[in-house]
Write a protein that holds these residues in place. Structure first.
Motif, PDB file in Angstrom:
ATOM      1  N   PRO A 125       0.579  -0.858   0.002  1.00 18.80           N
ATOM      2  CA  PRO A 125       0.279   0.105  -0.242  1.00 18.80           C
ATOM      3  C   PRO A 125       0.913   1.318   0.217  1.00 18.80           C
ATOM      4  O   PRO A 125       0.324   2.396  -0.362  1.00 18.80           O
ATOM      5  CB  PRO A 125      -0.750  -0.106   0.926  1.00 18.80           C
ATOM      6  N   ASP A 126       1.687   1.474   0.635  1.00 23.68           N
ATOM      7  CA  ASP A 126       2.952   2.287   0.279  1.00 23.68           C
ATOM      8  C   ASP A 126       3.544   2.666  -0.369  1.00 23.68           C
ATOM      9  O   ASP A 126       3.389   4.420  -0.735  1.00 23.68           O
ATOM     10  CB  ASP A 126       4.171   1.927   1.521  1.00 23.68           C
ATOM     11  N   ILE A 127       3.212   1.819  -1.931  1.00 26.24           N
ATOM     12  CA  ILE A 127       3.283   2.101  -2.891  1.00 26.24           C
ATOM     13  C   ILE A 127       2.355   3.130  -3.593  1.00 26.24           C
ATOM     14  O   ILE A 127       3.323   4.638  -4.691  1.00 26.24           O
ATOM     15  CB  ILE A 127       3.704   1.305  -3.615  1.00 26.24           C
ATOM     16  N   LEU A 128       1.167   3.231  -2.974  1.00 25.70           N
ATOM     17  CA  LEU A 128       0.356   4.134  -3.575  1.00 25.70           C
ATOM     18  C   LEU A 128       0.123   5.115  -2.927  1.00 25.70           C
ATOM     19  O   LEU A 128      -0.974   5.856  -3.537  1.00 25.70           O
ATOM     20  CB  LEU A 128      -0.748   2.841  -3.980  1.00 25.70           C
ATOM     21  N   ILE A 129       1.206   5.589  -2.513  1.00 26.33           N
ATOM     22  CA  ILE A 129       0.244   6.950  -1.374  1.00 26.33           C
ATOM     23  C   ILE A 129       0.444   7.590  -2.153  1.00 26.33           C
ATOM     24  O   ILE A 129      -0.394   8.648  -1.670  1.00 26.33           O
ATOM     25  CB  ILE A 129       1.715   6.595  -0.094  1.00 26.33           C
ATOM     26  N   VAL A 130       1.455   8.306  -3.212  1.00 32.26           N
ATOM     27  CA  VAL A 130       1.579  10.034  -3.611  1.00 32.26           C
ATOM     28  C   VAL A 130       0.227   9.362  -4.848  1.00 32.26           C
ATOM     29  O   VAL A 130      -0.281  10.675  -5.114  1.00 32.26           O
ATOM     30  CB  VAL A 130       2.229   9.596  -4.227  1.00 32.26           C
ATOM     31  N   GLU A 131      -0.041   8.436  -5.638  1.00 37.06           N
ATOM     32  CA  GLU A 131      -1.902   8.279  -6.471  1.00 37.06           C
ATOM     33  C   GLU A 131      -2.646   8.882  -5.337  1.00 37.06           C
ATOM     34  O   GLU A 131      -3.354   8.774  -5.939  1.00 37.06           O
ATOM     35  CB  GLU A 131      -1.203   7.502  -6.816  1.00 37.06           C
ATOM     36  N   ASN A 132      -2.631   7.722  -4.094  1.00 37.29           N
ATOM     37  CA  ASN A 132      -4.130   7.794  -3.125  1.00 37.29           C
ATOM     38  C   ASN A 132      -4.117   9.197  -2.409  1.00 37.29           C
ATOM     39  O   ASN A 132      -5.216   9.918  -2.940  1.00 37.29           O
ATOM     40  CB  ASN A 132      -3.719   6.974  -2.102  1.00 37.29           C
ATOM     41  N   TYR A 133      -3.008  10.135  -2.996  1.00 31.75           N
ATOM     42  CA  TYR A 133      -3.373  11.363  -1.961  1.00 31.75           C
ATOM     43  C   TYR A 133      -3.498  12.248  -2.741  1.00 31.75           C
ATOM     44  O   TYR A 133      -4.585  13.059  -2.442  1.00 31.75           O
ATOM     45  CB  TYR A 133      -2.218  12.040  -1.637  1.00 31.75           C
ATOM     46  N   ALA A 134      -3.571  12.419  -3.949  1.00 32.64           N
ATOM     47  CA  ALA A 134      -3.451  12.907  -5.278  1.00 32.64           C
ATOM     48  C   ALA A 134      -4.909  12.884  -5.701  1.00 32.64           C
ATOM     49  O   ALA A 134      -5.566  13.659  -5.704  1.00 32.64           O
ATOM     50  CB  ALA A 134      -2.763  12.688  -6.638  1.00 32.64           C
ATOM     51  N   THR A 135      -5.517  11.847  -5.673  1.00 29.80           N
ATOM     52  CA  THR A 135      -7.146  11.005  -5.765  1.00 29.80           C
ATOM     53  C   THR A 135      -7.981  11.728  -4.856  1.00 29.80           C
ATOM     54  O   THR A 135      -8.775  12.359  -4.747  1.00 29.80           O
ATOM     55  CB  THR A 135      -6.957   9.670  -6.076  1.00 29.80           C
ATOM     56  N   MET A 136      -7.644  12.170  -3.368  1.00 25.41           N
ATOM     57  CA  MET A 136      -8.330  12.196  -1.976  1.00 25.41           C
ATOM     58  C   MET A 136      -8.689  14.224  -2.365  1.00 25.41           C
ATOM     59  O   MET A 136      -9.364  14.627  -1.998  1.00 25.41           O
ATOM     60  CB  MET A 136      -7.191  11.680  -1.269  1.00 25.41           C
ATOM     61  N   ARG A 137      -7.233  14.422  -2.762  1.00 25.77           N
ATOM     62  CA  ARG A 137      -6.778  15.886  -3.018  1.00 25.77           C
ATOM     63  C   ARG A 137      -8.180  16.324  -4.307  1.00 25.77           C
ATOM     64  O   ARG A 137      -8.315  17.476  -3.971  1.00 25.77           O
ATOM     65  CB  ARG A 137      -5.639  16.117  -3.219  1.00 25.77           C
ATOM     66  N   MET A 138      -8.175  15.508  -5.348  1.00 24.60           N
ATOM     67  CA  MET A 138      -8.680  16.107  -6.269  1.00 24.60           C
ATOM     68  C   MET A 138     -10.242  15.488  -5.914  1.00 24.60           C
ATOM     69  O   MET A 138     -11.434  16.643  -6.646  1.00 24.60           O
ATOM     70  CB  MET A 138      -8.439  14.742  -7.842  1.00 24.60           C
TER      71      MET A 138
END
Length: 281
Positions: A125-138
């Motif tokens: 799951p740590d690999i997807l932190i950047v993408e997940n954060y960008a999605t939550m911000r969007m």
């Protein structure tokens, strides 16, 4: 060498191996329990006894009261309960539907889709932190409980575990339910789900334990007390509010981990049995 002496020698060898295994298990258990023993000692004794052992040291509950008052733990616990409940309900719904489809239906590409589900287990799951954060911000969900839980709603492990359980259900039960007029959804809810209750319990313990203790993603996606779970609140509390007062810190740590320990002790038999029925070690 006679057959009797040979069998006696084999028996002694087996006993010797069992003794070594037992000693190794006890040694590992002692290593695992030492931090817990230290935490219990420090939390239930005044601060001056945190670094020295005195069998006559007085017991006290003041450390727990001071820890509870020093940080908004009531809010942290409420956020954590809401978080794990949100994730668990979503996982139960999605994993049940997906597992039932993979277990009882054959459709084009089902094997490929299930392989993709299993591949999810290989992705940290740590690999997807950047993408997940960008999605939550969007989506405008940063610093909300929903932002913490949404990336974990679909669980490959939950789908796999429930699929293995559903595949052990006799098809005769499904046919009997269909004869009585039950549709696909009714068959799933009245036949498969009730028979998988031990699996739901075991998976629920795993899910709640993981997300109760999850730290990195909640730390990144939350900024305020109103949304912090207890693990993030504990880290901020121990690093800023109380410094190196180990009596207060260990008391707060026990309050944080206590519910999980109690839950596992209460349901450990069902937890182990459910994984044995699913054929998973």
């Amino acid at each position: 060498m006679t057959a009797r002496s040979l069998s006696a020698g084999i028996g002694r060898s087996v006993d010797y191996d069992r003794l070594l295994n037992s000693l190794g298990a006890w040694a590992l258990a002692l290593i695992w329990f030492l931090p817990l023993i230290y935490a219990l000692w420090t939390a239930f004794h005044p601060g001056e006894f945190a670094t020295r052992f005195d069998p006559l040291a007085p017991l006290t509950l003041d450390n727990f009261a001071r820890a509870w008052e020093a940080a908004p733990f009531a809010r942290y616990f409420l956020n954590t309960v809401l978080l794990v409940t949100f994730i668990l309900v979503g996982q139960f719904v999605l994993c049940t539907l997906a597992a039932y489809a993979f277990a009882r239906y054959r459709f084009p590409g089902s094997s490929i889709l299930f392989t993709l589900v299993l591949l999810q287990l290989l992705v940290m799951p740590d690999i997807l932190i950047v993408e997940n954060y960008a999605t939550m911000r969007m989506l405008g969900l940063v610093d909300t409980i929903a932002a913490i839980g949404l990336p974990y709603i679909a669980s490959g492990f939950g789908i796999f575990l429930l699929r293995q359980t559903f595949m052990t259900v006799p098809k005769e039960l499904e046919e009997a339910a269909r004869v009585e007029g039950a549709g696909p959804l009714g068959v799933m809810l009245k036949v498969y789900v009730p028979l998988a209750k031990p699996t739901y319990l075991a998976y629920g313990l795993v899910s709640v334990s993981h997300h109760w203790n999850n730290f990195l993603w909640p730390l990144i996606v939350t900024n305020s007390v109103e949304t912090r779970p207890v693990t993030v609140g504990l880290s901020v509390f121990s690093a800023v509010d109380q410094g190196i007062d180990w009596s207060i810190i260990t008391a707060a740590t026990l309050m944080t981990s206590g519910p999980l320990l109690i839950a596992f002790l209460l349901f450990q038999r069902q937890f182990v049995q459910s994984f044995m029925r699913a054929g998973i070690k």
